[in-house]
Design a protein around this motif. Sequence first.
Motif, PDB file in Angstrom:
ATOM      1  N   THR A   5       0.831  -1.202   0.000  1.00 40.83           N
ATOM      2  CA  THR A   5       0.000   0.000   0.000  1.00 40.83           C
ATOM      3  C   THR A   5       0.867   1.253   0.000  1.00 40.83           C
ATOM      4  N   ASP A   6       1.921   1.263   0.803  1.00 41.25           N
ATOM      5  CA  ASP A   6       2.834   2.408   0.830  1.00 41.25           C
ATOM      6  C   ASP A   6       3.517   2.602  -0.518  1.00 41.25           C
ATOM      7  N   ASP A   7       3.927   1.507  -1.139  1.00 38.82           N
ATOM      8  CA  ASP A   7       4.576   1.590  -2.455  1.00 38.82           C
ATOM      9  C   ASP A   7       3.622   2.149  -3.504  1.00 38.82           C
ATOM     10  N   ARG A   8       2.391   1.687  -3.458  1.00 38.12           N
ATOM     11  CA  ARG A   8       1.394   2.173  -4.421  1.00 38.12           C
ATOM     12  C   ARG A   8       1.106   3.650  -4.185  1.00 38.12           C
ATOM     13  N   LEU A   9       0.995   4.043  -2.916  1.00 41.12           N
ATOM     14  CA  LEU A   9       0.745   5.446  -2.583  1.00 41.12           C
ATOM     15  C   LEU A   9       1.917   6.323  -3.040  1.00 41.12           C
ATOM     16  N   THR A  10       3.126   5.852  -2.828  1.00 37.90           N
ATOM     17  CA  THR A  10       4.313   6.592  -3.275  1.00 37.90           C
ATOM     18  C   THR A  10       4.311   6.730  -4.799  1.00 37.90           C
ATOM     19  N   ALA A  11       3.970   5.663  -5.501  1.00 37.19           N
ATOM     20  CA  ALA A  11       3.916   5.708  -6.968  1.00 37.19           C
ATOM     21  C   ALA A  11       2.873   6.720  -7.436  1.00 37.19           C
ATOM     22  N   ILE A  12       1.739   6.739  -6.766  1.00 34.61           N
ATOM     23  CA  ILE A  12       0.684   7.704  -7.125  1.00 34.61           C
ATOM     24  C   ILE A  12       1.149   9.131  -6.864  1.00 34.61           C
ATOM     25  N   GLU A  13       1.827   9.342  -5.748  1.00 37.88           N
ATOM     26  CA  GLU A  13       2.332  10.685  -5.426  1.00 37.88           C
ATOM     27  C   GLU A  13       3.368  11.140  -6.443  1.00 37.88           C
ATOM     28  N   VAL A  14       4.225  10.236  -6.877  1.00 39.75           N
ATOM     29  CA  VAL A  14       5.236  10.575  -7.889  1.00 39.75           C
ATOM     30  C   VAL A  14       4.551  10.945  -9.205  1.00 39.75           C
ATOM     31  N   LYS A  15       3.578  10.138  -9.607  1.00 39.57           N
ATOM     32  CA  LYS A  15       2.850  10.424 -10.844  1.00 39.57           C
ATOM     33  C   LYS A  15       2.134  11.770 -10.751  1.00 39.57           C
ATOM     34  N   LEU A  16       1.542  12.042  -9.608  1.00 37.63           N
ATOM     35  CA  LEU A  16       0.848  13.309  -9.411  1.00 37.63           C
ATOM     36  C   LEU A  16       1.824  14.484  -9.508  1.00 37.63           C
ATOM     37  N   ALA A  17       2.993  14.328  -8.925  1.00 39.86           N
ATOM     38  CA  ALA A  17       3.997  15.400  -8.987  1.00 39.86           C
ATOM     39  C   ALA A  17       4.406  15.660 -10.436  1.00 39.86           C
ATOM     40  N   TYR A  18       4.619  14.589 -11.213  1.00 41.44           N
ATOM     41  CA  TYR A  18       4.963  14.757 -12.630  1.00 41.44           C
ATOM     42  C   TYR A  18       3.819  15.416 -13.396  1.00 41.44           C
ATOM     43  N   MET A  19       2.602  15.019 -13.103  1.00 40.15           N
ATOM     44  CA  MET A  19       1.445  15.600 -13.792  1.00 40.15           C
ATOM     45  C   MET A  19       1.289  17.080 -13.453  1.00 40.15           C
ATOM     46  N   GLU A  20       1.497  17.445 -12.182  1.00 40.86           N
ATOM     47  CA  GLU A  20       1.411  18.855 -11.800  1.00 40.86           C
ATOM     48  C   GLU A  20       2.468  19.677 -12.523  1.00 40.86           C
ATOM     49  N   ASP A  21       3.674  19.140 -12.625  1.00 44.11           N
ATOM     50  CA  ASP A  21       4.742  19.839 -13.341  1.00 44.11           C
ATOM     51  C   ASP A  21       4.379  19.993 -14.818  1.00 44.11           C
ATOM     52  N   PHE A  22       3.853  18.936 -15.405  1.00 46.40           N
ATOM     53  CA  PHE A  22       3.467  18.965 -16.814  1.00 46.40           C
ATOM     54  C   PHE A  22       2.366  19.996 -17.065  1.00 46.40           C
ATOM     55  N   VAL A  23       1.377  20.038 -16.168  1.00 46.44           N
ATOM     56  CA  VAL A  23       0.287  21.009 -16.296  1.00 46.44           C
ATOM     57  C   VAL A  23       0.838  22.438 -16.203  1.00 46.44           C
ATOM     58  N   ASN A  24       1.773  22.662 -15.289  1.00 45.16           N
ATOM     59  CA  ASN A  24       2.390  23.988 -15.169  1.00 45.16           C
ATOM     60  C   ASN A  24       3.136  24.368 -16.441  1.00 45.16           C
ATOM     61  N   GLN A  25       3.846  23.410 -17.027  1.00 48.20           N
ATOM     62  CA  GLN A  25       4.558  23.675 -18.283  1.00 48.20           C
ATOM     63  C   GLN A  25       3.576  24.024 -19.398  1.00 48.20           C
ATOM     64  N   ILE A  26       2.497  23.273 -19.488  1.00 47.63           N
ATOM     65  CA  ILE A  26       1.477  23.542 -20.511  1.00 47.63           C
ATOM     66  C   ILE A  26       0.861  24.924 -20.285  1.00 47.63           C
ATOM     67  N   GLN A  27       0.600  25.253 -19.043  1.00 49.33           N
ATOM     68  CA  GLN A  27       0.019  26.557 -18.739  1.00 49.33           C
ATOM     69  C   GLN A  27       0.968  27.682 -19.151  1.00 49.33           C
ATOM     70  N   ASN A  28       2.255  27.522 -18.895  1.00 44.01           N
ATOM     71  CA  ASN A  28       3.232  28.533 -19.296  1.00 44.01           C
ATOM     72  C   ASN A  28       3.273  28.692 -20.805  1.00 44.01           C
ATOM     73  N   VAL A  29       3.216  27.579 -21.515  1.00 44.99           N
ATOM     74  CA  VAL A  29       3.200  27.633 -22.978  1.00 44.99           C
ATOM     75  C   VAL A  29       1.941  28.354 -23.458  1.00 44.99           C
ATOM     76  N   ALA A  30       0.803  28.041 -22.865  1.00 38.90           N
ATOM     77  CA  ALA A  30      -0.460  28.675 -23.260  1.00 38.90           C
ATOM     78  C   ALA A  30      -0.413  30.179 -23.011  1.00 38.90           C
ATOM     79  N   VAL A  31       0.175  30.603 -21.902  1.00 37.08           N
ATOM     80  CA  VAL A  31       0.286  32.032 -21.602  1.00 37.08           C
ATOM     81  C   VAL A  31       1.176  32.718 -22.639  1.00 37.08           C
ATOM     82  N   GLU A  32       2.306  32.105 -22.970  1.00 31.87           N
ATOM     83  CA  GLU A  32       3.201  32.680 -23.976  1.00 31.87           C
ATOM     84  C   GLU A  32       2.523  32.755 -25.341  1.00 31.87           C
TER      85      GLU A  32
END
Length: 70
Positions: A5-32
């Motif tokens: 369960t801890d491993d799965r939760l950690t994997a989900i948190e890592v994926k979420l962190a990557y997705m948040e970063d990706f969304v921020n990058q997309i948002q910056n591109v959209a603003v530009e």
Amino acid sequence: MEKETDDRLTAIEVKLAYMEDFVNQIQNVAVEQAKTIDKLQKEIKLMSDRIREMSNTMEGDIPNRKPPHY
């Protein structure tokens, strides 16, 4: 079981962190892109106004008659 369960939760948190970063990058591109579009629209309007002004200025210099091939 708890380790799994801890491993799965950690994997989900890592994926979420990557997705948040990706969304921020997309948002910056959209603003530009929005800034670029605004700039291009202003340039188009300026060019259109200049062409209209030139056309109005030159209207008196160009005779209003049919070309010779008619």
